[in-house]
Design an enzyme around this catalytic site. Sequence first.
Site, PDB file in Angstrom:
ATOM      1  N   ASP A   1    -102.074   7.509  78.736  1.00  0.00           N
ATOM      2  CA  ASP A   1    -101.614   8.718  78.042  1.00  0.00           C
ATOM      3  C   ASP A   1    -100.165   9.062  78.356  1.00  0.00           C
ATOM      4  OD1 ASP A   1    -101.838   9.385  80.667  1.00  0.00           O
ATOM      5  OD2 ASP A   1    -103.223  11.054  80.385  1.00  0.00           O
TER       6      ASP A   1
ATOM      7  N   CYS B   1     -99.798   7.682  83.140  1.00  0.00           N
ATOM      8  CA  CYS B   1    -100.642   6.822  83.977  1.00  0.00           C
ATOM      9  C   CYS B   1    -100.073   6.639  85.379  1.00  0.00           C
ATOM     10  CB  CYS B   1    -100.855   5.466  83.311  1.00  0.00           C
ATOM     11  SG  CYS B   1     -99.342   4.554  82.926  1.00  0.00           S
TER      12      CYS B   1
ATOM     13  N   HIS C   1     -98.411  -0.237  81.638  1.00  0.00           N
ATOM     14  CA  HIS C   1     -99.395   0.699  82.185  1.00  0.00           C
ATOM     15  C   HIS C   1     -99.558   0.519  83.693  1.00  0.00           C
ATOM     16  CE1 HIS C   1    -103.012   3.237  81.965  1.00  0.00           C
ATOM     17  NE2 HIS C   1    -103.605   2.360  82.747  1.00  0.00           N
TER      18      HIS C   1
ATOM     19  N   HIS D   1     -82.397   9.155  70.252  1.00  0.00           N
ATOM     20  CA  HIS D   1     -83.781   9.514  70.575  1.00  0.00           C
ATOM     21  C   HIS D   1     -84.233   8.730  71.802  1.00  0.00           C
ATOM     22  CE1 HIS D   1     -84.436  10.566  66.039  1.00  0.00           C
ATOM     23  NE2 HIS D   1     -83.613  11.394  66.658  1.00  0.00           N
TER      24      HIS D   1
END
Length: 309
Positions: free
Chosen positions: A118, A121, A227, A301
């Site tokens: 999410d 992690c 992750h 961005h």
Amino acid sequence: MANYVLRVKTKSGQKVVNGLLPTDQLVKLKSKLVELTEIPSEALHVLCGFPPRPINMNDESASLEKSGINSGDTLIVEEKPPIYNGTQNKDIGRSHILEENNFDNKPGVFMKKVVPADNSCLFTSVGYVLNGKIDPSCASYMREIIANAVASDPDEYSEAFLGRPNPEYCKWILKPESWGGAIELSILSKFYGLEIAIIDSINAIINRFGEDQQYSHRVFLIFDGIHYDPLYWEPLDGGSIQTMFPTRDEKILFEAAELAKEVKSSRQFTDVQKFTLMCNDCKARLNGQLEARQHAKETGHMNFGEVAV
């Protein structure tokens, strides 16, 4: 009887508590911590010493001495949502994190505890090795720790170091969609007084944060290119697992190095050139890090999230 002097670490910095005696009850310490931190008493979550271990603040009649708090100790004070179901705080009494005298190198194997993907992690993984449970709510607290540390030292955390202006970084890291990495790990290592070892499954190496600080204990996370997950040691005899290890334990470090080789050889990592990202600012879909970097350069961005495919 000498007064206690305790160092208190919070997300806003370090403070000192004094005027306590070894025989004083935890209720008196709790009152001082509430006054000092402005955290409601029912939401106080206190870790003591290095490595951090939980103090059961619900046992208000226990003395500081019997609770294992000694003068000169460091208390890490966090704010956690109170539990109203009548049960004791589940963070207390973490049998899977063993006391110092129980680190006996039992035969076992490293296991991965999967945490939610999410964008937080890294923080959830650090929370697991500290608190013994998957608690995504710890991410916001850790983000504040990092933002406050960076804001308080603009010379060390300069634009050249951060890749963006210091105030801009501080706003960015507080956003739940912002990913953590090396900068964030180094700050959390310092705050919690732990070496954080990251098994890099892409390159089969271990990156150690806080390695030069001579911390007494080490924890392990595994990183697959995208992750983070926490690691724990599963004894072969079925006894209690553990997530913290003495830094003097070279055998555990060797086992972690072997795991790094194993996960690389079995390709248990994410191909960072092929995964899909979304720009959270304009919702553009991007393939891999190269497109994300180019998009950031062209638009300014900087907020990206992984897209499930």
